[in-house]
Each structure stands twice: as C-alpha cells, then as structure tokens.
Design a protein around this motif. Structure first.
Motif, PDB file in Angstrom:
ATOM      1  N   GLY A 201     -14.503  -4.180   4.096  1.00  0.00           N
ATOM      2  CA  GLY A 201     -13.447  -3.205   3.831  1.00  0.00           C
ATOM      3  C   GLY A 201     -12.590  -2.952   5.047  1.00  0.00           C
ATOM      4  O   GLY A 201     -11.368  -2.787   4.950  1.00  0.00           O
ATOM      5  N   ARG A 202     -13.218  -2.936   6.219  1.00  0.00           N
ATOM      6  CA  ARG A 202     -12.454  -2.701   7.439  1.00  0.00           C
ATOM      7  C   ARG A 202     -11.608  -3.925   7.811  1.00  0.00           C
ATOM      8  O   ARG A 202     -10.530  -3.790   8.386  1.00  0.00           O
ATOM      9  N   GLY A 209      -2.945  -3.226   7.144  1.00  0.00           N
ATOM     10  CA  GLY A 209      -2.347  -1.987   7.616  1.00  0.00           C
ATOM     11  C   GLY A 209      -2.384  -0.872   6.594  1.00  0.00           C
ATOM     12  O   GLY A 209      -1.736   0.162   6.765  1.00  0.00           O
ATOM     13  N   GLN A 210      -3.135  -1.061   5.515  1.00  0.00           N
ATOM     14  CA  GLN A 210      -3.297  -0.046   4.475  1.00  0.00           C
ATOM     15  C   GLN A 210      -4.747   0.393   4.417  1.00  0.00           C
ATOM     16  O   GLN A 210      -5.644  -0.317   4.895  1.00  0.00           O
ATOM     17  N   SER A 218      -3.214  -1.584  -5.302  1.00  0.00           N
ATOM     18  CA  SER A 218      -1.893  -2.181  -5.504  1.00  0.00           C
ATOM     19  C   SER A 218      -1.943  -3.693  -5.648  1.00  0.00           C
ATOM     20  O   SER A 218      -1.183  -4.268  -6.450  1.00  0.00           O
ATOM     21  N   GLU A 219      -2.839  -4.372  -4.913  1.00  0.00           N
ATOM     22  CA  GLU A 219      -2.818  -5.829  -4.871  1.00  0.00           C
ATOM     23  C   GLU A 219      -3.845  -6.498  -5.774  1.00  0.00           C
ATOM     24  O   GLU A 219      -3.762  -7.701  -6.016  1.00  0.00           O
TER      25      GLU A 219
END
Length: 377
Positions: A201-202, A209-210, A218-219
C-alpha cells in the motif's frame, strides 16, 4: 487475519496457463423463487450452526450480478433487517484489490516485479530508516511481497499489524524494520504476511502521490463500476452509513487499528461490489477486463514452491481463484470459478477454532448448485 478456505475444497496445485475465455453459455437466468428458498435454507442452516446474525451473498456471471440476497439482521439491538446494500469489513479479501492495483501500475511501466522495496535506489528508498538493515531486508522485491515470500513478518502471534496499535503506517514500518529481523532470506519460503501487503500500500502511495484508498477507488474500483467501497474505521460508533454491526465470539471486533490495515485488510464492501471487481479481472471476454490477459495470467500463477498462492489470489488445479478473510467479527470469501461464475459472501462474526471459514466457502458452492441449469462444477 488468516487464510483458510479452499474454493471448493479441491487440492491446491499450480494454476494452468490461462486462455482467453468466452462465457458458455453467453448468459444465464436468475434463480426461481423455489431455488431462492432452497438457497435461503442453506444460508440459515449455516447461520444457526455458527451463531451468525448477518450473512450477505452475491453471484455474477458474464458481467452481470444475477443474484444477491441477505439473511438476518445488520444490528441485533435495533432489529435492523439486513439488505444486500449493507457494507461489511472484507478483511484479507482486500489483498486481491491491492494486487490488481499493483499490476495496473506494472502495466503502466511504473513498476516491475523485480523492483527492490527497501534501501538506496529501491521503491521506498530509506523513507523508513537508513541501512544497515538486518540480513535480507534490502533484497526484498515487489514479487516477494505479493507472494508472501519476503522471509518474515508472518501472521503469527507476533504479526506487526496487530501490535503498537497507536502507530501510523510510517511508525509501524520504521519500528518493524529496526526491530524485527527476517526469519529467512527472501524467496526461500511462503509465510502469509499482512505486513507485506501493508508495505505494498505504501508503494502505491509513493508512486502515485495519492492515498492508497483514493488511488484504488479511482484507478481500479471505479473502472469496475464500484463506487461505495471505502476503508473501515475502528469503533462501533465510527461505522460508515449502512455498515453492519460486528459481533465477537470471545473476541473484541472493535479493538483493532482497522484503517492501518487498509491495503491488507481494511476495505468495507457489499458482496456485489466484490463480484463486480472479480468479473473485471477474471480472464473472461465479458465484461472487458481492466488488466491485459497476460497480466492476469502472471497475477494468478503460483510459484512452483508455493502452489496454493499466486500474487494476491489463492489458486488451485481447477483454475479457481479466490481469497478469504477473517478478523474478529468478520468471515468473508470471494471466488472466481473456472466455470465463469464469480461470487462473494460476508458475515458479521467469526468463530475461532472452527471450520467456519471453510464451511462458508462450501456454502457458496452449495447455494449456486441449487440452480441445476447453472452447471456449477
């Protein structure tokens, strides 16, 4: 969190090479009232056996959710009837979502499976502390994290994700790198690791940058037609609108840092949400998948020395893919079958030291088989 169910109780062997598949037949009918009643009887039998107050189920085929149902109550104290729109913590089923997100970044040329994760020049660099690290940490690759072969930090009684609950992601990862040496060098052995998927996740956050959740929504999820999923919160009072109440059986379902579990076990969803997600990465021609066929093949092919787990997906010789999840107050499973079906079932409790997770898997198969025309093998 643990891994238990076996998607039809079949032997766990290497997945076969994926071919582009066309749903056959092209579409199927929903269950009749009598068939729905038969499914409900099976569900209620399971609920009675394991003390489950809420169970939700959905099944999809060829891009369409063809059946969903909900049994019991979402909140015992308020006698709130459960509906298919109620949200549940999905626990480790979240790992499939994180894996797909990573593979979309690989397709975009922003990542490679061989990329190192920690140390100078690696994906996360020295953000969580400079070297020297304990042996092997600077050799961990993206593929090691996806396949649970990083060499340590497994989900035993020392699982980092259930310690130091007041630490945020950065604090926990920094502490773990400094204080928890690997058990083995990377690549030597499979050991299921929630912490490894926390690190993934990191990586997603560093590259995009999100926030992890923002990028995934979103993706990935939006491209699957899923709009209501989010990361769970900790306490009963912090539940999202429409989220069920969780009940422990000798455990506290509200004693964890659930938002910190985001990329390994933090999402809440309806079963239909997970069905929509799976149908968009299932290797079938309908609906159009959000990953290329070759990518899906790599994602769902297990290493030779760990034949039951690919990269975020459990697999078996029958070409079924799945993941289950288990937390205090939660037992879940989501399955893509070799026959073209995708289904998911969630409960709002779990019973430790039982076969509840495996029986939840079997329940899905049994309910689907109530419609003889569906040909659920």
């Amino acid at each position: 969190m643990k891994l238990a169910a076996s998607a039809g109780a079949l032997p766990l062997l290497s997945s076969t090479t994926l071919a582009q598949l066309t749903p056959n037949p092209a579409s199927i009918r929903p269950p009749s009232p009598a068939e729905r009643d038969a499914m409900a009887r099976l569900a209620h039998g399971f609920m009675d056996r394991y003390g489950v107050s809420a169970l939700s189920f959905a099944i999809g085929y060829a891009g369409t959710v063809i059946h969903e149902d909900a049994f019991g109550v979402a909140d015992i104290e308020r006698n709130e009837a459960l509906t298919p729109r109620h949200l549940f913590r999905i626990a480790s089923v979240s790992k499939m979502i994180t894996s797909v997100t990573i593979f979309r970044l690989i397709e975009a040329g922003r990542l490679k499976l061989t990329d190192r994760v920690f140390g100078p020049g690696a994906l996360l660099g020295t953000e969580y502390g400079p070297p020297p690290y304990s042996a092997g940490i600077d050799q961990i690759t993206l593929e090691h994290l996806l396949t649970h072969t990083a060499g340590g930090w497994s989900n035993d009684n020392r699982d980092p994700m259930f310690t130091h609950t007041r630490m945020d992601h950065a604090g926990l990862i920094t502490w773990t790198l400094a204080n928890r040496p690997l058990d083995l060098l990377p690549g030597q052995r499979y050991a299921y690791s929630n912490f490894g998927y926390c690190v993934l996740g990191r990586v997603i956050e560093k590259l995009t940058g999100q926030s992890y959740a923002e990028h995934v929504r979103s993706e990935v999820l939006a491209r699957c037609g899923v709009t209501d999923m989010t990361i769970a919160r900790d306490t009963r009072e912090q539940r999202q609108d429409g989220e069920v109440v969780y009940y422990g059986q000798g455990e506290n379902p509200y004693g964890m840092n659930v938002p910190r579990m985001d990329s390994h076990g933090g999402w809440i969803a309806t079963p239909a949400d997970l069905v929509q997600f799976l149908m968009h990465v299932d290797g079938y021609t309908k609906p159009v998948n959000i990953l290329r066929l070759r990518t899906i093949e790599i994602m769902t092919t297990a290493p030779a020395d760990s034949p039951n787990y690919a990269k975020g997906f459990c697999v078996n010789k029958s070409d079924n893919w799945w993941h289950n999840g288990s937390l205090p107050g939660t037992s879940t499973i989501a399955v893509r079958t070799h026959g073209g079906f995708c289904w998911a079932a969630f409960t709002n409790t779990r019973r430790r030291s039982s076969d509840m997770d495996g029986e939840l898997d079997k329940l899905n198969w049994s309910m689907a088989r109530q419609v003889a025309e569906w040909r659920v093998a």
